[in-house]
Write a protein that holds these residues in place. Structure first.
Motif, PDB file in Angstrom:
ATOM      1  N   LYS A 223       9.662 -51.825  37.508  1.00  0.00           N
ATOM      2  CA  LYS A 223       9.033 -51.349  38.734  1.00  0.00           C
ATOM      3  C   LYS A 223       9.491 -52.182  39.930  1.00  0.00           C
ATOM      4  CE  LYS A 223       4.894 -54.084  37.693  1.00  0.00           C
ATOM      5  NZ  LYS A 223       3.421 -54.050  37.498  1.00  0.00           N
ATOM      6  N   GLU A 224       8.856 -51.917  41.066  1.00  0.00           N
ATOM      7  CA  GLU A 224       9.197 -52.531  42.357  1.00  0.00           C
ATOM      8  C   GLU A 224      10.562 -52.037  42.836  1.00  0.00           C
ATOM      9  OE1 GLU A 224       8.484 -56.713  42.582  1.00  0.00           O
ATOM     10  OE2 GLU A 224       6.622 -56.599  41.415  1.00  0.00           O
ATOM     11  N   HIS A 225      11.147 -52.744  43.802  1.00  0.00           N
ATOM     12  CA  HIS A 225      12.338 -52.256  44.484  1.00  0.00           C
ATOM     13  C   HIS A 225      13.616 -52.569  43.711  1.00  0.00           C
ATOM     14  CE1 HIS A 225       9.423 -51.568  47.415  1.00  0.00           C
ATOM     15  NE2 HIS A 225       9.860 -52.317  48.428  1.00  0.00           N
ATOM     16  N   ILE A 226      14.664 -51.793  44.011  1.00  0.00           N
ATOM     17  CA  ILE A 226      16.007 -52.134  43.541  1.00  0.00           C
ATOM     18  C   ILE A 226      16.503 -53.291  44.402  1.00  0.00           C
ATOM     19  CG2 ILE A 226      18.376 -51.317  43.255  1.00  0.00           C
ATOM     20  CD1 ILE A 226      17.276 -48.485  43.019  1.00  0.00           C
ATOM     21  N   PRO A 227      16.887 -54.422  43.810  1.00  0.00           N
ATOM     22  CA  PRO A 227      17.285 -55.571  44.633  1.00  0.00           C
ATOM     23  C   PRO A 227      18.566 -55.287  45.416  1.00  0.00           C
ATOM     24  CG  PRO A 227      17.723 -55.988  42.309  1.00  0.00           C
ATOM     25  CD  PRO A 227      16.931 -54.720  42.361  1.00  0.00           C
TER      26      PRO A 227
END
Length: 383
Positions: A223-227
């Motif tokens: 989850k969270e953003h694609i770095p």
């Protein structure tokens, strides 16, 4: 001495004496058979084995730690078996290990452990643990230290690994397709952690692997953003992050990946406009499907402008299937109206055809009706 029994059909357990012969063996390949039971745990000190391939059998149990005695081991493939247990952290110290394939087994636990090894897996080029049951966060420590995937030299092979390179035979998934690898260049690098139960975010340290060619993290619960650091992986040819829970926008840095030939970001929670670039425009709708918040080309969903005003559809959005637009329809109606007025004017002026004039204006209508009835009356013949 070399034993390569790939062309025989073998079943039953692996003889324990194989481990006792480890000081004279270089290649140990029993792949594509129906071997069962455990891998022998009798690998001796000063083991000379460089390659172990047990792929495609029915082996069970865990990986014997006596393999650590094979300090010259360059590749181990035990994929497509029924092996269990934890990730073999103790292999970190094998100085020559370049290939580690554990795919399609029943390994579980995490890939996180506190270790005093300064440079774990320092020469590793191929890591495939897909289709297992690993949990927890992605192995950030490994991403920081995979020296074989950082600044790899172009078009070089290891001349000392003659037998290993001569008889290499690895089945790996590249760009979504299973392929047979029969040669290993220093520049061939891949990480496949797909189809597990990894969670948490993708660590920015993945971007350190600037010589990585193929990265597959699909079918997990990330989850969270694609770095944004992924935009620095200039040699990346395939990126698969599909079927996770990633959110936020697609980093604009991905547009700089000029070698990228396959991209799959489908089935996530991504949103915003797809970065526009020559490279990303080559991927179709299937690369982004399942992200309801995404917009912009190549998707048909248009993005709202930054000022929040509504987006008015373009002319081509009203085109018919056969290629005619609303402009053609208006021209057709206009032309028909003009022609109709002209014909009507000529009819009224000339009075012909009379029936049409009488129909609209009633001129001579009753007289003509009586005349038609008279002509229509039947004539009786004499008997």
């Amino acid at each position: 001495m070399e034993y390569d029994w790939r062309w025989y059909y073998l079943e039953g357990p692996i003889p324990k004496c194989v481990g006792n012969l480890s000081t004279s063996l270089v290649i140990l390949h029993f792949n594509a058979n129906k071997l069962s039971g455990l891998i022998p745990s009798t690998f001796r000190k000063n083991c000379s084995i460089e390659s172990i391939n047990l792929n495609g059998n029915k082996l069970e149990g865990s990986i014997p730690q006596s393999i650590i005695n094979c300090q010259g081991l360059r590749g181990i493939d035990i994929g497509d078996n029924e092996m269990r247990g934890a990730f073999p952290f103790w292999m970190e110290t094998l100085p020559q290990l370049r290939i580690l394939i554990l795919r399609s087994n029943k390994f579980d636990g995490t890939m996180l452990v506190d270790s005093n090894t300064q440079q774990p897996f320092q020469k590793l080029q191929v890591l495939d643990v897909s289709q297992n049951a690993f949990v927890g966060s992605l192995p950030n420590r490994y991403f920081k230290n995979f020296r074989g995937m950082i600044d790899a030299k172009e078009n070089q092979t290891d001349s000392e690994a003659y037998w290993f390179l001569r008889l290499i035979e690895l089945k790996i998934t590249v760009k979504g397709l299973e392929q047979l690898l029969e040669r290993l260049l220093t520049t061939f690098t891949t990480i496949d952690l797909s189809s597990n139960k990894f969670s948490g975010s993708i660590p920015p340290s993945v971007g350190n692997l600037n010589s990585l060619r193929y990265l597959n993290l699909s079918h997990n619960t990330l989850k969270e953003h694609i770095p944004p650091s992924l935009g620095g992986m200039g040699l990346l040819e395939s990126l698969d992050l599909s079927s996770n829970k990633l959110d936020g926008k697609i980093p604009g840095g991905l547009a700089r990946l000029t070698f990228l030939a396959k991209l799959n970001l489908s089935m996530n929670n991504l949103k915003g406009e797809i970065p526009q670039s020559t490279q990303l425009s080559t991927f179709g709708n299937e690369s982004y499907v399942g992200n309801v918040g995404l917009c912009g080309f190549p998707l048909t969903k248009k993005c709202a402008p930054s000022d929040g005003k509504p987006v008015f559809p373009r002319d081509d959005e009203y085109e018919f299937i056969d290629g005619f637009g609303w402009q053609c329809v208006v021209m057709g109606y206009g032309s028909g109206f003009v022609v109709g007025i002209g014909i009507g004017y000529m009819i009224i002026r000339s009075g012909r055809p009379r029936w049409l004039v009488e129909f609209f204006y009633g001129v001579g209508y009753k007289y003509k009706t009586k005349k038609r009835r008279h002509k229509a009356a039947p004539t009786r013949r004499g008997t």
